[in-house]
Motif scaffolding. Structure first.
Motif, PDB file in Angstrom:
ATOM      1  N   ILE A   1       5.381   5.454   2.614  1.00  0.00           N
ATOM      2  CA  ILE A   1       5.588   6.740   3.259  1.00  0.00           C
ATOM      3  C   ILE A   1       5.946   6.585   4.730  1.00  0.00           C
ATOM      4  O   ILE A   1       6.817   7.276   5.248  1.00  0.00           O
ATOM      5  N   THR A   2       5.305   5.636   5.403  1.00  0.00           N
ATOM      6  CA  THR A   2       5.458   5.536   6.856  1.00  0.00           C
ATOM      7  C   THR A   2       6.484   4.514   7.326  1.00  0.00           C
ATOM      8  O   THR A   2       6.832   4.501   8.497  1.00  0.00           O
ATOM      9  N   SER A   3       6.966   3.647   6.442  1.00  0.00           N
ATOM     10  CA  SER A   3       7.881   2.586   6.863  1.00  0.00           C
ATOM     11  C   SER A   3       9.082   2.495   5.934  1.00  0.00           C
ATOM     12  O   SER A   3       8.976   2.809   4.751  1.00  0.00           O
TER      13      SER A   3
ATOM     14  N   PRO B   1       0.846  -1.196   0.000  1.00  0.00           N
ATOM     15  CA  PRO B   1       0.000   0.000   0.000  1.00  0.00           C
ATOM     16  C   PRO B   1       0.886   1.253   0.000  1.00  0.00           C
ATOM     17  O   PRO B   1       1.974   1.250   0.574  1.00  0.00           O
ATOM     18  N   ASN B   2       0.418   2.300  -0.654  1.00  0.00           N
ATOM     19  CA  ASN B   2       1.193   3.547  -0.718  1.00  0.00           C
ATOM     20  C   ASN B   2       1.554   4.062   0.675  1.00  0.00           C
ATOM     21  O   ASN B   2       2.623   4.630   0.874  1.00  0.00           O
ATOM     22  N   SER B   3       0.651   3.866   1.634  1.00  0.00           N
ATOM     23  CA  SER B   3       0.921   4.356   2.988  1.00  0.00           C
ATOM     24  C   SER B   3       2.155   3.690   3.590  1.00  0.00           C
ATOM     25  O   SER B   3       2.870   4.307   4.378  1.00  0.00           O
ATOM     26  N   GLN B   4       2.426   2.442   3.228  1.00  0.00           N
ATOM     27  CA  GLN B   4       3.615   1.756   3.730  1.00  0.00           C
ATOM     28  C   GLN B   4       4.895   2.377   3.188  1.00  0.00           C
ATOM     29  O   GLN B   4       5.911   2.401   3.872  1.00  0.00           O
TER      30      GLN B   4
END
Length: 132
Positions: free
Chosen positions: A11-13, A6-9
């Motif tokens: 950015i955040t990881s 996922p795109n959020s991964q």
């Protein structure tokens, strides 16, 4: 092989590919036991066993480690085995193993270290029970 994230991964990881050159891999496994035995009492023995199981390919592992770090411009744990102890949210003891090894021997080394850990753990547990 394809990995979908996922795109959020992104950015955040931090995302790391720990499968290097297909011949060597960073193999991680965890052993969880109750808190009745202190694993720090036999940590030196576990390190000795891990180093023994990795001795046959240590030279090649050192070269692969340097090659990977230079080629990918990253720092990786290796080639020496690493063992960490932590507790779970339930209070159980978790022992984390990280071995930089040829992919074809990773599971064999895991089984040997698990057997060694269990033997040491049960020896200490029986010693505790017999002194009570």
């Amino acid at each position: 092989k394809t990995l979908y994230l996922p795109n959020s991964q992104l950015i955040t990881s931090a995302i790391k590919n720990l499968n290097f050159l297909k011949r060597y891999a960073m193999h991680h496994f965890t052993i969880v036991r109750d808190d009745s035995v202190n694993p720090f009492e036999f940590m030196d023995l576990l390190y000795a066993k891990a180093n023994l199981y990795c001795a046959d390919f240590k030279e090649v592992a050192m070269r692969y480690n340097q090659l990977i770090e230079n080629r990918l411009d990253v720092s990786i744990e290796g080639p020496d085995p690493h063992i960490y102890v932590a507790t779970s949210n339930l209070g159980d003891t978790q022992v984390f193993f990280t071995i930089f090894c040829p992919t074809e021997v990773a599971l064999d080394i895991e089984q040997k270290l698990t057997a060694d850990f269990m033997q040491l753990w049960f020896e200490r547990k029986n010693k505790i029970i017999s002194t009570d």
